[in-house]
Design an enzyme around this catalytic site. Sequence first.
Site, short mmCIF file in Angstrom:
data_model
loop_
_atom_site.label_atom_id
_atom_site.label_comp_id
_atom_site.label_asym_id
_atom_site.label_seq_id
_atom_site.Cartn_x
_atom_site.Cartn_y
_atom_site.Cartn_z
N ARG A 95 -6.00 1.11 4.06
CA ARG A 95 -4.83 1.65 3.36
C ARG A 95 -4.47 0.83 2.12
NH1 ARG A 95 -3.37 -0.95 8.04
NH2 ARG A 95 -1.51 -2.31 8.10
N HIS A 134 0.82 -1.21 0.00
CA HIS A 134 0.00 0.00 0.00
C HIS A 134 0.87 1.27 0.00
CE1 HIS A 134 1.04 0.79 4.20
NE2 HIS A 134 0.91 -0.53 4.40
N TRP A 179 0.20 6.90 9.89
CA TRP A 179 0.96 6.23 10.94
C TRP A 179 2.36 5.86 10.47
CZ3 TRP A 179 -2.69 2.43 14.05
CH2 TRP A 179 -3.60 3.19 14.78
N GLU A 181 -1.85 -7.40 7.11
CA GLU A 181 -0.52 -7.32 7.69
C GLU A 181 -0.42 -8.25 8.90
OE1 GLU A 181 2.47 -7.25 7.55
OE2 GLU A 181 3.05 -5.14 7.31
#
Length: 210
Positions: A58, A9, A14, A82
């Site tokens: 994302r 992505h 963050w 993830e």
Amino acid sequence: MTKLYITRHGETEWNTKGIMQGFGNSPLTELGREQGKWLRDRMKDLHIDVIYSSPSGRAYETAEIIKGDRDIELLADDGLREINMGQWEGLCQDEIKELSEENHFNFWNLPSKYISVDGENYYESRERSYNTITKILEKEKGKTILIVTHTVTLKGFLNMLQNQEIDSIVKPPFIKQTSLTEIDFNEDGYKILNLACMEHHEYSRKEFNE
């Protein structure tokens, strides 16, 4: 032959703050959306039969940007998320070091010794990503596939595909945002044609031209 394109992505809020995301999520930055557009432009003349994405916002938004206005099926698959970082999700690096400096070091340097609290270790994440992507390759055999996912997920798949030791997951090349990996699969095995390629990134092109 089955062709696999796989990417990470774009940059998130963050990411810029060094905060762990994992199964959590933060929005793409303006640069993150631009990174998706750079990859979209690189791939605009390449045939793609189907796109698979992590359901994390994302990744899915990045997949939508790369897809653009093309008539390509876009599917979300939970197996492409993830690594689940459990207790660490939403924490910055200094906060994680306060919990355990040794475990923080191991996450980034010695995956075999990393111990997850309420999440996944590298072995579990690697197996999940490899099994998920292998099933996609079997389902879409003979097609050209794009997968939009995350760093540890992508590196875990490559690690298991190449029968490497798990600690090599954190070794170069680093999977930068919207870098492109291209792999051909046939009856005899596979061939990696591009690995974490950044040619389409604006700053990479500027550096090359300079």
